[in-house]
Design a protein around this motif. Structure first.
Motif, short mmCIF file in Angstrom:
data_model
loop_
_atom_site.label_atom_id
_atom_site.label_comp_id
_atom_site.label_asym_id
_atom_site.label_seq_id
_atom_site.Cartn_x
_atom_site.Cartn_y
_atom_site.Cartn_z
N LEU A 67 0.83 -1.21 0.00
CA LEU A 67 0.00 0.00 0.00
C LEU A 67 0.86 1.26 0.00
O LEU A 67 0.51 2.26 -0.63
CB LEU A 67 -0.94 0.00 1.21
CG LEU A 67 -2.01 -1.10 1.21
CD1 LEU A 67 -2.86 -1.02 2.47
CD2 LEU A 67 -2.90 -1.02 -0.02
N GLY A 68 1.99 1.20 0.68
CA GLY A 68 2.91 2.32 0.64
C GLY A 68 3.47 2.55 -0.76
O GLY A 68 3.65 3.70 -1.20
N ALA B 30 -4.90 3.55 -2.79
CA ALA B 30 -4.15 3.09 -1.63
C ALA B 30 -4.93 3.34 -0.34
O ALA B 30 -4.98 2.48 0.55
CB ALA B 30 -2.79 3.79 -1.57
N VAL B 31 -5.57 4.51 -0.24
CA VAL B 31 -6.36 4.82 0.95
C VAL B 31 -7.53 3.86 1.08
O VAL B 31 -7.81 3.32 2.16
CB VAL B 31 -6.85 6.28 0.89
CG1 VAL B 31 -7.82 6.56 2.03
CG2 VAL B 31 -5.67 7.25 0.95
N VAL C 153 -8.28 1.00 4.05
CA VAL C 153 -9.53 0.91 4.82
C VAL C 153 -10.08 -0.50 4.78
O VAL C 153 -10.47 -1.08 5.81
CB VAL C 153 -10.57 1.93 4.29
CG1 VAL C 153 -11.92 1.69 4.93
CG2 VAL C 153 -10.09 3.35 4.55
N VAL C 154 -10.09 -1.10 3.58
CA VAL C 154 -10.60 -2.48 3.45
C VAL C 154 -9.74 -3.44 4.26
O VAL C 154 -10.26 -4.31 4.98
CB VAL C 154 -10.63 -2.89 1.97
CG1 VAL C 154 -10.95 -4.38 1.83
CG2 VAL C 154 -11.65 -2.07 1.21
N ARG D 288 -8.99 -7.03 8.84
CA ARG D 288 -8.20 -7.41 10.00
C ARG D 288 -9.03 -7.31 11.29
O ARG D 288 -8.98 -8.18 12.16
CB ARG D 288 -6.96 -6.52 10.12
CG ARG D 288 -6.00 -6.97 11.22
CD ARG D 288 -4.86 -5.96 11.39
NE ARG D 288 -4.03 -5.90 10.21
CZ ARG D 288 -3.00 -6.71 9.99
NH1 ARG D 288 -2.74 -7.67 10.85
NH2 ARG D 288 -2.27 -6.58 8.90
N ALA D 289 -9.82 -6.25 11.41
CA ALA D 289 -10.66 -6.09 12.61
C ALA D 289 -11.70 -7.19 12.72
O ALA D 289 -12.09 -7.59 13.81
CB ALA D 289 -11.34 -4.72 12.58
#
Length: 422
Positions: free
Chosen positions: A297-298, A396-397, A401-402, A407-408
């Motif tokens: 993502l970076g 990327a943003v 978020v996805v 992960r959550a």
């Protein structure tokens, strides 16, 4: 200087690779074809501009660049039943041979006065028909040759070879365009693929993994469906490449129309990108483990940020620096991606899974490029470059978020134990 003394001068991660006799013979052949493709980054676009009807340069440029890769999707789908049983080495040889044949016809048609836009697009399309399988064969062969501990370094070295070709190839092509013309540069690319086909065909290899049966091929697709991490990387890469596609149309027109410069400056842009990508690729090859999603993502966000000034009419020296930084950021991307697939896929299914990946990704850049033609004609090169940059940052943003939501929610694809390669 002996191979042993040479390897002592290298970083420790690369020494076992260049001590591997088969890999040491394979790498130069791949580098030669990479160099040919590096020259074609300028030649294919410039020849399209030269032969385009008045007012149609953007459209033909988009069609030509798309034809140079998009038919690989057709080859992956139509020929999949036959080719998924073919060993990785033979796939690599077949693709290199076809590209040598079709690309070799371009300068011949040019010399005979027969090269028109339709024939040009057809020849470029024919050259790319097996490209998905060729890429699968290339990285499948590396996975077959090397133990898992060496694969990230090998992928990084191969990626850096491709990036180095973007330094030398476009620069040489920019110098040669005025002397021999872009059609003959494409002919040199054809020769480079002939060298690759000959050298790979001569390699002495151990027995390959058992060829997949029809059921294995289905298992390959089921493997992808059961690996959210692999599917996530494919989806992110698809969108990343799609948003990059318009750059391949807008940049040559930005150079020729906005900057009133020639092929030499276009080659310099790609050379700056290549310098950065070589350094980025070589750096990641020396690392052992990397957090997959933060790094990827970076990379996506970083490319969008450094592309933005290029479309904002900053001084040419600044935009060249941005392309060099963009290459440094982008360099590790492919090495990380291919290493992940090599490590998470059974050997007998690797070529099939990589071909599915390649077929999916082959649609992204050409579709973006094809859309870039009319967008650039309507809006101009600068706005298209700015739009691509902003959309890439937003990608990327959105992906971050996805990933955070998954992960959550306890998604297995992004758990700490699996969110790394190396």
């Amino acid at each position: 200087m002996t191979p042993t003394r040479t390897t002592r001068l290298l970083p420790s991660a690369y020494r076992p690779l260049l001590a591997h006799a088969t890999f040491r013979r394979l790498l130069p052949a791949m580098a030669v074809s990479d160099f040919g493709d590096g020259m074609s980054a300028v030649a294919v676009a410039w020849l399209a501009i030269l032969i385009a009807p008045p007012g149609r340069a953007g459209l033909l440029l988009g069609a030509a660049v798309a034809a140079y890769s998009l038919p690989g999707v057709v080859g992956a789908l139509v020929l999949g039943r036959r080719l998924r049983r073919v060993p990785a080495r033979r796939l690599l040889v077949a693709n290199a041979s076809l590209r040598a044949l079709c690309l070799g016809c371009v300068p011949l048609a040019w010399a005979a006065g027969l090269l028109n836009p339709v024939l040009y697009v057809v020849l470029l399309g024919g050259s790319s028909l097996l490209s998905s399988w060729g890429s699968a064969g290339k990285y499948g062969l590396l996975g077959q040759l090397l133990v898992p501990e060496l694969r990230l370094a090998a992928n990084a070295l191969v990626s850096s070879s491709s990036s180095a070709a973007m330094v030398l190839g476009p620069a040489v092509a920019g110098l040669l365009v005025a002397g021999i013309g872009p059609a003959w540069i494409i002919g040199l690319n054809a020769l480079s693929f002939a060298v690759l086909a000959l050298q790979v065909g001569r390699l002495a290899l151990a027995a390959a993994p058992a060829a997949p049966t029809a059921d294995h091929a289905g298992s390959g697709l089921r493997l992808l469906r059961g690996q959210p991490e692999l599917l996530g990387i494919i989806a992110l890469t698809w969108a990343f490449n799609f948003l990059y596609g318009p750059v391949e149309v807008a940049l040559p027109l930005h150079v020729s129309r906005d900057l009133h410069a020639g092929a030499g400056l276009l080659g310099l842009y790609w050379a700056c990108f290549g310098v950065g990508a070589v350094l980025g690729s070589l750096a990641v090859g020396g690392l052992r483990r990397l957090p997959l999603w933060p790094v990827t993502l970076g990379i996506v966000a970083g490319w969008g940020v450094v592309l933005l000034p290029v479309g904002l009419a900053v001084p040419t020296a600044v935009s060249l620096g941005c392309f060099a930084l963009g290459g440094l950021i982008y360099g590790p991307f492919n090495a990380l991606s291919f290493t992940l697939f090599q490590q998470r896929t059974p050997a007998a299914l690797l070529t099939t899974v990589l071909a599915v990946r390649g077929a999916a990704l082959l649609t992204s850049d050409p579709i973006g490029t094809a859309l870039g033609g009319p967008l650039t004609s309507a809006l101009g090169a600068g706005p298209v470059l700015v739009g691509s940059a902003l959309a890439t940052v937003l990608l990327a943003v959105g992906a971050a978020v996805v990933a955070t939501v998954v992960r959550a929610g306890g998604g297995s694809a992004l758990t700490p134990g699996r969110d790394a390669v190396g």
